[in-house]
Structures are given as C-alpha cells and as structure tokens.
Design an enzyme around this catalytic site. Structure first.
Site, mmCIF file in Angstrom:
data_model
loop_
_atom_site.group_PDB
_atom_site.id
_atom_site.type_symbol
_atom_site.label_atom_id
_atom_site.label_comp_id
_atom_site.label_asym_id
_atom_site.label_seq_id
_atom_site.Cartn_x
_atom_site.Cartn_y
_atom_site.Cartn_z
ATOM 1 C CG ASN A 17 -2.012 1.135 1.299
ATOM 2 O OD1 ASN A 17 -1.775 2.538 0.396
ATOM 3 N ND2 ASN A 17 -2.268 1.262 2.791
ATOM 4 C CE LYS A 19 -0.388 3.607 4.702
ATOM 5 N NZ LYS A 19 -0.383 3.636 6.211
ATOM 6 C CG HIS A 104 -5.839 2.412 5.300
ATOM 7 N ND1 HIS A 104 -5.783 3.246 5.481
ATOM 8 C CD2 HIS A 104 -5.372 1.362 4.657
ATOM 9 C CE1 HIS A 104 -4.215 2.796 6.293
ATOM 10 N NE2 HIS A 104 -3.917 1.345 5.910
ATOM 11 C CD GLU A 106 -3.290 6.255 6.516
ATOM 12 O OE1 GLU A 106 -3.090 5.203 5.424
ATOM 13 O OE2 GLU A 106 -1.910 5.537 7.305
ATOM 14 C CD GLU A 176 -3.614 -2.086 7.412
ATOM 15 O OE1 GLU A 176 -2.307 -2.335 6.839
ATOM 16 O OE2 GLU A 176 -3.991 -1.327 7.211
ATOM 17 N N GLY A 182 1.922 2.791 10.982
ATOM 18 C CA GLY A 182 2.846 3.827 10.783
ATOM 19 C C GLY A 182 3.572 4.140 12.296
ATOM 20 C CB SER A 217 3.642 -1.183 12.445
ATOM 21 O OG SER A 217 4.422 0.153 12.811
ATOM 22 N N GLY A 239 4.531 1.880 5.122
ATOM 23 C CA GLY A 239 6.382 1.828 4.840
ATOM 24 C C GLY A 239 7.086 1.528 4.461
HETATM 25 P P1 PGA Z 1 2.727 0.364 7.925
HETATM 26 O O1 PGA Z 1 1.534 0.819 6.830
HETATM 27 O O2 PGA Z 1 2.625 -1.219 7.611
HETATM 28 O O3 PGA Z 1 3.053 1.745 7.628
HETATM 29 O O4 PGA Z 1 2.399 0.712 9.409
HETATM 30 C C1 PGA Z 1 0.030 -0.239 6.494
HETATM 31 C C2 PGA Z 1 -0.884 0.145 6.074
HETATM 32 O O5 PGA Z 1 -1.102 1.025 6.567
HETATM 33 O O6 PGA Z 1 -1.822 -0.651 5.588
#
Ligand code: PGA
Length: 255
Positions: A17, A19, A104, A106, A176, A182, A217, A239
C-alpha cells in the site's frame, strides 16, 4: 490449540500500500527492482502493488510481464455519473486491477468513511469483478479498553449484513490495528493470531479459505514471526513497501 503452521492450505499474499507516495521516476526504479528481485528469489506468495490511482497505468505497464498483481487503494461506491473526483471499480478493472483496498483506517478516520459506506464500497468492488481487501481494526483506546474483538466484529458485521457471507469467497480481509499503522509498534504474533482466528470464526465456512492479512508496521525483522502464525496468511505493507529490499524480504518471509 497449536497456533503455529501448518494449517489449511491458503496461498500467502503480500500487498503493498503505497498510500500518497511515489513519482513516475521513483515508481519505475522501485517496480523494476521488485520485478527483478522477485524473479531471482522465485517465491510462491502472491504479491500485489497498490499505487495511487494516477500511477496505475504506469504500474500496469511495468508489471505487465511479471507475476505481480495490481490494486487500487480505494474506489467510489458509484459506477459512473456526476461524482466529481471519484474513481470507480469499473475504471480500476479496466486499468488492470485485480484488488482494491476497502475501508483502510486512514479512510475511515481522515475521510469519514463509515462502516456503511465501507460496505457499499465492498459491494461495488465485487460488482466490478475486483477482489476487495477489507481492512478492519481497533483504535488504541478500543484496544486498551479490551474492545478489539467487538470492534472488528462490528466492522465485519455491517459488511456481512450488506453482501452476505458467501460474498467473502471472493474477498481478502486485513486486520490492521490502528495503533500499529505507521507507528513502528506492531501487534504481538499471539495477539494478532487471536484476532485472525476470531475473523475466521465470524466468517463461517468462508473463514477456512479466505486469506486474512496482518497490517501495521510489518518490517523484514518481524514478518517471519507474524507470518508463522496459523491464521496469518501474509501482510498489508505500508512504509516498508516503498523500499525494494525491505518489501522483497517481507515477501520472502510469506513464501
Ligand atoms: P505501515 O502501514 O506498514 O506503514 O504501518 C500499513 C497500512 O497502513 O496498510
């Protein structure tokens, strides 16, 4: 119960992803490195890349002869019409997407997507032949309050009410925890396993065969222990999906 593998045969899946990241130049370098690296390590996992909408055609071209799948990060609940700024499942499918990330955290938190809207988007994805990757997960407060399973159950329940359990035969679920995205803090393999097992239970017979991913993460150093759990079939990676070596190492950990 032994929470370690081997369990039922489900193909591992790792989803990138991106983003709101990338540029034509950096995308090309990253995708070329991924395609070459994956070919060299000849892994057995399924891998999907979800760039921002505008880069989907570029990614489709660069991934054309590879084994990678393409996915969107979101879609409109509508197929077409007067909806300025939206992108439909029909358009994603036409551009070569197999997957689309739905709900998601976000999107839920920053763009006010409700459980009901998420369910509509899930249905829209299916109606265009896309495989929705439904994200569920609790906030830090909900986790601390011991409400994780109730929150995940509610988020799943609204989608099940809308589309029915059978529809999950063509879907993926990603657990998640919001507090892990993140932040560098990830759920322990045992905690994640408990939620994954609950998700399967909630999905009835579909729960046995559906791929359930962990996200939040995931890094090369924690991926092996997370993916070793019986009910974790791979990951949704933010990330670490932007660095070819890290992402390839995570894919390797999945299979
Ligand atoms: P992250 O994001 O690996 O940066 O924690 C995961 C996600 O939002 O799908």
């Amino acid at each position: 119960m032994d929470a370690q593998k081997p369990g039922p045969q489900r193909r591992p899946l790792v989803v990138a992803n991106w983003k709101l990241n990338g540029s034509r130049r950096s995308n090309q370098a990253l995708l070329e490195a991924l395609v070459a690296g994956w070919k060299a390590q000849s892994g057995s996992a399924e891998v999907a890349i979800c760039p921002p909408f505008i880069y989907l055609p570029q990614a489709a071209e660069l991934l054309e002869k590879s084994e990678f799948y393409l996915g969107g990060q979101n879609l409109s609940q509508y197929s077409e019409g007067a909806y300025t700024g939206e992108v439909s499942g029909k358009m994603l499918a036409e551009t070569g997407c197999r997957y689309v990330i739905i709900g998601h955290s976000e999107r839920r938190q920053l763009f006010n997507e409700t459980d009901e809207l998420v369910a509509e988007k899930f249905a829209a994805a299916l109606s265009h032949g896309l495989t929705p990757i439904l994200c569920v997960g609790e906030s830090l407060e909900e986790c601390d309050g011991g409400h994780t399973l109730a929150v995940v159950g509610r988020q799943l329940g609204v989608v099940i009410d809308k589309v029915g359990l059978e529809a999950f035969a063509r879907a993926v679920v990603a657990y998640e925890p919001v507090w892990a995205i993140g932040t560098g803090r990830h759920a322990t393999p045992a905690d994640a396993q408990r939620v994954h097992a609950y998700i399967r239970e909630r999905l009835g017979v579909q729960g046995e065969t559906i791929q359930v991913l962990y996200g939040g993460s995931v890094k090369p150093d924690n991926a092996p222990e997370l993916f070793a759990m019986a009910d974790i079939d791979g990951g949704l990676i933010g990330g670490a999906s932007l660095k070819s070596e890290d992402f390839l190492a995570i894919c390797r950990a999945a299979g």
